[in-house]
Every structure is written in structure tokens, then in C-alpha cells.
Motif scaffolding. Structure first.
Motif, PDB file in Angstrom:
ATOM      1  N   GLU A   1      39.731  14.935  29.101  1.00 54.35           N
ATOM      2  CA  GLU A   1      39.121  13.610  29.055  1.00 54.35           C
ATOM      3  C   GLU A   1      39.531  12.960  27.739  1.00 54.35           C
ATOM      4  O   GLU A   1      40.541  13.341  27.157  1.00 54.35           O
ATOM      5  N   LEU A   2      38.731  12.016  27.274  1.00 52.43           N
ATOM      6  CA  LEU A   2      39.152  11.240  26.110  1.00 52.43           C
ATOM      7  C   LEU A   2      39.362  12.096  24.860  1.00 52.43           C
ATOM      8  O   LEU A   2      40.385  11.979  24.174  1.00 52.43           O
ATOM      9  N   THR A   3      38.417  12.966  24.571  1.00 53.76           N
ATOM     10  CA  THR A   3      38.561  13.818  23.395  1.00 53.76           C
ATOM     11  C   THR A   3      39.741  14.773  23.548  1.00 53.76           C
ATOM     12  O   THR A   3      40.507  14.997  22.610  1.00 53.76           O
ATOM     13  N   GLY A   4      39.886  15.316  24.749  1.00 52.05           N
ATOM     14  CA  GLY A   4      41.003  16.210  25.013  1.00 52.05           C
ATOM     15  C   GLY A   4      42.337  15.493  24.835  1.00 52.05           C
ATOM     16  O   GLY A   4      43.294  16.052  24.299  1.00 52.05           O
ATOM     17  N   THR A   5      42.377  14.247  25.275  1.00 52.20           N
ATOM     18  CA  THR A   5      43.592  13.449  25.117  1.00 52.20           C
ATOM     19  C   THR A   5      43.916  13.276  23.639  1.00 52.20           C
ATOM     20  O   THR A   5      45.065  13.451  23.214  1.00 52.20           O
ATOM     21  N   ALA A   6      42.887  12.927  22.855  1.00 51.63           N
ATOM     22  CA  ALA A   6      43.100  12.741  21.419  1.00 51.63           C
ATOM     23  C   ALA A   6      43.604  14.035  20.789  1.00 51.63           C
ATOM     24  O   ALA A   6      44.528  14.032  19.970  1.00 51.63           O
ATOM     25  N   ASP A   7      43.021  15.143  21.206  1.00 46.24           N
ATOM     26  CA  ASP A   7      43.419  16.419  20.641  1.00 46.24           C
ATOM     27  C   ASP A   7      44.869  16.733  20.957  1.00 46.24           C
ATOM     28  O   ASP A   7      45.622  17.214  20.109  1.00 46.24           O
ATOM     29  N   LYS A   8      45.249  16.441  22.190  1.00 46.91           N
ATOM     30  CA  LYS A   8      46.610  16.698  22.613  1.00 46.91           C
ATOM     31  C   LYS A   8      47.582  15.829  21.804  1.00 46.91           C
ATOM     32  O   LYS A   8      48.609  16.304  21.319  1.00 46.91           O
ATOM     33  N   LEU A   9      47.223  14.560  21.633  1.00 49.32           N
ATOM     34  CA  LEU A   9      48.085  13.653  20.869  1.00 49.32           C
ATOM     35  C   LEU A   9      48.162  14.091  19.413  1.00 49.32           C
ATOM     36  O   LEU A   9      49.211  13.966  18.775  1.00 49.32           O
ATOM     37  N   ALA A  10      47.041  14.582  18.892  1.00 51.15           N
ATOM     38  CA  ALA A  10      47.027  15.027  17.503  1.00 51.15           C
ATOM     39  C   ALA A  10      48.099  16.084  17.298  1.00 51.15           C
ATOM     40  O   ALA A  10      48.808  16.096  16.293  1.00 51.15           O
ATOM     41  N   THR A  11      48.236  16.971  18.285  1.00 54.62           N
ATOM     42  CA  THR A  11      49.259  18.007  18.192  1.00 54.62           C
ATOM     43  C   THR A  11      50.652  17.432  18.370  1.00 54.62           C
ATOM     44  O   THR A  11      51.553  17.703  17.586  1.00 54.62           O
ATOM     45  N   ASP A  12      50.792  16.629  19.418  1.00 51.89           N
ATOM     46  CA  ASP A  12      52.120  16.115  19.744  1.00 51.89           C
ATOM     47  C   ASP A  12      52.690  15.282  18.602  1.00 51.89           C
ATOM     48  O   ASP A  12      53.902  15.230  18.412  1.00 51.89           O
ATOM     49  N   THR A  13      51.820  14.580  17.878  1.00 58.05           N
ATOM     50  CA  THR A  13      52.307  13.646  16.870  1.00 58.05           C
ATOM     51  C   THR A  13      52.089  14.141  15.453  1.00 58.05           C
ATOM     52  O   THR A  13      52.548  13.506  14.510  1.00 58.05           O
ATOM     53  N   ALA A  14      51.347  15.253  15.295  1.00 60.22           N
ATOM     54  CA  ALA A  14      50.968  15.752  13.975  1.00 60.22           C
ATOM     55  C   ALA A  14      50.198  14.696  13.180  1.00 60.22           C
ATOM     56  O   ALA A  14      50.228  14.665  11.964  1.00 60.22           O
ATOM     57  N   ARG A  15      49.509  13.800  13.890  1.00 56.47           N
ATOM     58  CA  ARG A  15      48.724  12.726  13.252  1.00 56.47           C
ATOM     59  C   ARG A  15      47.321  12.707  13.851  1.00 56.47           C
ATOM     60  O   ARG A  15      47.006  11.856  14.689  1.00 56.47           O
TER      61      ARG A  15
END
Lengths: 214, 295
Positions: free
Chosen positions: A166-180
Motif C-alpha cells: 500500500e502507500l507506506t510499502g510503496t514509499a519503502d520500495k521507492l526509498a530502496t530503489d532511489t536510495a532517497r
């Protein structure tokens, strides 16, 4: 903020999942609340006891623990739900315990005279509850039920523990993918604010509409 | 035990030597570097030496690499030991090197922020060097070469290599790079199941929610060992995962210092010694990584 803008599609998908989780589990939680609140005020002892046992065991264990137990312990006795279904079920019965208490509080605001009048007109106990007491009870607790809705909206983020993106999971995934991680989670925060502020607006309007005029 | 005692003995010998030298007032010996080494003024390592504490971000829950012993509170594993060697390069041969180190737990999500905002001086936490991360932080090393591999249930025979994962449900950990590499090699793999820890993936594997778990072989080895024969690692590596030491971006002097330190550890046999002590029990074969002094 570029991280968020570059991945708007993923965020949109995350928000949709969050909305689905929220609406489905809130509808179920509300139904559970109506039924179990009925149990808790019923003249039948075992029903009252069952209602109390449910509320006290579910409400007093943290949501994250419920999630992990439901998801990892049930398969050991052969019951497997998908992550999304598990999340809806857990969110529903967890918030159902709060809905129960809220609605029960509403029932207590309905004067005894109402129930007595219904009974003297020949209503059975379920009839009294469903046709006379609950409609008034729920209207008097629209505000706390609204707070519960907003709490549930945010609590859907715990579903991320059992791999619902969901939204938090998406943010977490992006955090990894982008290192940001910071912009990614700021994006999630904005998403939740959008949802909860909109919910607040709708709930405020609803409250004014159905509030018991005294 | 014997190794620990051996180290203790070495320490005692070194201490005696140091004591003797201090009294004698001169001479030089490799074991007698009691004084902190001279470091170029104005550099990060000199500043760390000045403040007397090296702050290392590492994992606390990673068997073989960074695992906090619940009884003693000591951080054990290869990452932690590499950190200790770096501390020795900064502070010299201190009797209790852990007194000069403060270990801070880092998980996949907070490694970059902790480096950027100075919470830690460096991160040694099974931290794979990749291009995206290099835009935010710099890496010394690699000091370890891992490979992604596949773990399945003992009775699974249809999965032999990474391409067999097409159409299968595969679990990996949130915040790791494993999924990206997997999808590149097996585009039809279903990677919708992810958890915050490797052990939960293993649990899901046991429950039949997924058919395989992918991550670094070094980590899978620890999980397979813990499962008492329930799971097996296929030994079908499908990516290179060079672990580097993360540090603040642009701190070239510190990076060179760390690279030199790692090179020394590889050359003088310390690296192999630490590998044997920390990692070899997982059934992974040693592979001396070549340091990447990128510019």
C-alpha cells in the motif's frame, strides 16, 4: 521531491490499495461493531461474555502483533489467506473491537424510555435494538466513528508488514530503489494527509446532517 | 576459544613489549604501535582519532556479518570485525578496541540518511555497492564479494537455476536489491511477497506461500543452517553483490584511507583470518574482492 514526481504511477497504485483496504475493512469493522455491541447489551449472558472477551482480547494486543500472528500462525493449522485478504480481515476485527465500544457508548446515550416504549409496543429484543435503539445510538457517535475511520486509514500502513504494497510499502520500495528515503516518505505523508483530510471533510458534513438535534 | 585465547596471548605479548619499550624509551616494533598512528591533519580519520570514538553503522540481526549477542551485547560478525580493523588503523593497537567504537544499528532504510547526517562515520552492513547508492554516498572497498542465490524447500526439484523462477512465487526482503536483479533474470517471477526480515521469508517458504527465497548466498547459508534441513541453497549464483563501506559522499581522503586499510587486511592475511572465523561456517567459499578505487 523529484523522487515522488518520477514515480507518481507507483504512488497512485499504493494509494488505491490503501483506499481499498480502508473501505473494505471499515465496512466490516462497522458491521462487527453493530453486532457485537448488540451482544454486549443483550439479555443473554453467554453473548455478553463473548462480546466482552472479543473486545478485551483484540483491543489490548497491538495491531502489528495481530498481523504477524494471523499471517504466520494460521498456516500452521492449514489456513492460508493472501496478504491482501489477511490484511482486510485483521484490520476489520481489530477496529471492530473499537467500533463495538463506540457503538455501545452510543447505545448508552439512548434513554431507557425508548427501549421500554418499544417493548410495550410488542417489539422483541432484536427488534427494539435494530429498529429503535441502534439508529439513534449510531447517530450520536458519528464523530468518534469518524475518528476511528481516520485511525484505520493510517493503520492500513501496518499491512506493509505482511507484504501488502500500500502507500507506506510503496514509499519503502521507492526509498530502496532511489536510495532517497526522505522524499519517498514525505510523499507517503502527503498521500495520507490527502486521504484523511478528505475523509474529515466528508465526515464533518455527515455529522452535521445526521446529528441528533436536541 | 583457542583463537580467542591466541589473540589474548598476542595482546599480552604486545602489551609487555609496549611496556618494555616505554620504559626503555625507544626502538620500534610492529606489535608495539601503542601510540595512535599519525594521520594527516584536517581529514575525517584525524577528526575521529581526536574525538576518540569511531561510530560504525552495522546490522544487529545478520548472522555471520553483524549480530548482536543478546547476552554480552557484543556485535559479532564479519562487518563488525572489519569495522574493528578500521578502528585499529585509526587508533592504533588499543587493548580493548571496542572501547573506541560505538556500534549503531542500521537497517536497509536508514543507511544513507545516517551517513548523510553524520549519525555514523561509516556503514559496514552487508551494504551492496551500486550506481544508485553511489549518487548519494561513497563506497570504499568492496571488502566482501557475495552473490545472490536461491533457497528452496528440501523436496523442491523443479527449480535449478534462476530462470526456473519464472512463474514461481519468490520472496525477498524489503529494502534490498535482490528483487531488481531477480526480475532482470526471471521477468515472470511473482515477487509480490516481501517482508522486513529474511527469517519471515523463510517462514513463508515453509508455509508454502512462496516457492523460493532469493538474497545473498552469505545470508541464505545462515538461514539454511538454522532450518535444520528444511531448506537448501541451490548454489546457483545469479548476481554479484560487492559489499562496500559507505561513507559521506565526496570525502576522498577518508575513502582512500579506508581502501588502503582494506588492502592491507587482504595482503597481510587478516582478511582470510576474519573470513574463516566469521563467515566460513555458512558454507561460502572465500573470494578476495578487488578494491574499486573509482573516481
Amino acid at each position: 521531491m523529484g523522487v515522488v514526481l518520477d514515480h507518481l504511477d507507483q504512488f497512485r497504485h499504493g494509494i488505491v490499495i490503501t483506499i481499498e483496504l480502508t473501505l473494505l475493512s471499515y465496512a466490516l469493522a462497522f458491521l462487527i461493531g453493530l453486532v457485537v455491541a448488540g451482544f454486549r447489551v443483550s439479555p443473554v449472558g453467554p453473548l455478553r461474555a463473548a462480546g466482552t472477551a472479543y473486545v478485551e482480547t483484540v483491543r489490548n494486543v497491538p495491531l502489528a502483533v495481530h498481523f504477524v500472528l494471523f499471517f504466520f500462525a494460521l498456516p500452521k493449522i492449514g489456513i492460508i489467506f493472501s496478504p491482501f485478504r489477511s490484511a482486510v480481515i485483521v484490520l476489520a476485527y481489530y477496529h471492530g473491537s473499537f467500533a463495538t465500544e463506540t457503538i455501545r457508548a452510543g447505545i448508552n446515550t439512548v434513554s431507557v424510555g425508548q427501549a421500554e416504549a418499544a417493548r410495550s409496543l410488542g417489539f422483541t429484543f432484536p427488534g427494539t435494538l435494530i429498529r429503535v435503539v441502534l439508529p439513534q445510538a449510531v447517530r450520536s457517535v458519528v464523530a468518534p466513528l469518524g475518528s476511528l475511520f481516520i485511525a484505520l486509514t493510517k493503520n492500513t500502513s501496518v499491512a506493509f508488514l505482511i507484504s501488502v504494497t500500500e502507500l507506506t510499502g510503496t514509499a519503502d520500495k521507492l526509498a530502496t530503489d532511489t536510495a532517497r528515503p526522505i522524499p519517498a516518505f514525505l510523499g507517503a505523508a502527503a498521500g495520507y494527509l490527502l486521504l484523511t483530510l478528505f475523509a474529515s471533510l466528508v465526515l464533518g458534513a455527515l455529522e452535521r446532517r445526521v446529528a441528533v438535534k436536541r | 576459544m583457542i583463537r580467542t585465547r591466541g589473540q589474548l596471548a598476542a595482546f599480552l605479548v604486545a602489551l609487555t613489549l609496549v611496556g618494555g619499550l616505554a620504559c626503555g624509551g625507544g626502538g620500534s616494533s610492529q606489535a608495539a604501535s601503542s601510540k595512535p598512528p599519525k594521520l594527516a591533519a584536517g581529514t575525517t580519520m584525524a577528526a575521529i582519532q581526536q574525538k576518540g570514538k569511531l561510530v560504525i553503522g552495522t546490522k544487529f540481526d545478520q548472522p555471520l556479518f553483524g549480530l548482536k549477542d543478546p547476552a554480552t551485547g557484543k556485535i559479532e560478525g564479519f562487518d563488525a570485525d572489519i569495522g574493528r580493523e578500521i578502528a585499529k588503523a585509526i587508533f592504533g593497537n588499543v587493548k580493548d578496541i571496542d572501547s573506541k567504537i560505538s556500534f549503531v544499528e542500521t537497517v536497509s532504510k536508514n543507511r544513507e540518511p545516517f551517513i548523510e547526517n553524520g549519525t555514523v562515520d561509516l556503514v559496514a552492513a552487508t551494504y551492496t555497492i551500486n550506481a544508485t547508492r553511489k549518487q548519494v554516498v561513497d563506497f570504499a572497498g568492496p571488502y566482501f564479494q557475495a552473490h545472490e542465490d536461491i533457497m528452496v524447500r528440501k523436496d523442491e526439484n523443479s527449480i535449478k537455476t534462476v530462470t526456473d523462477l519464472n512463474g514461481k512465487k519468490v520472496c525477498s526482503v524489503q529494502g534490498s536489491t535482490s528483487i531488481k536483479n531477480l526480475v532482470a533474470k526471471a521477468p515472470q517471477a511473482d515477487t509480490s511477497i516481501t517482508f522486513d526480515t529474511y527469517s519471515k521469508c523463510a517462514e513463508a517458504l515453509g508455509d508454502g506461500r512462496v516457492q523460493a527465497e532469493v538474497t545473498d548466498n552469505s545470508i541464505l547459508a545462515g538461514l539454511a543452517a538454522q532450518s535444520e534441513g528444511k531448506y537448501k541453497v541451490l548454489n546457483a549464483p545469479f548476481s554479484d553483490e560487492p559489499y562496500g563501506i559507505g561513507l559521506k559522499k565526496g570525502d576522498t581522503a577518508f575513502r582512500t584511507f579506508l581502501n588502503d586499510t582494506i588492502q592491507k587486511l587482504e595482503d597481510n592475511g587478516t582478511w582470510k583470518k576474519l573470513f574463516d572465523k566469521d563467515v566460513s561456517s555458512g558454507g561460502v567459499s572465500p573470494e578476495l574482492p578487488k578494491i574499486d578505487r573509482y573516481s
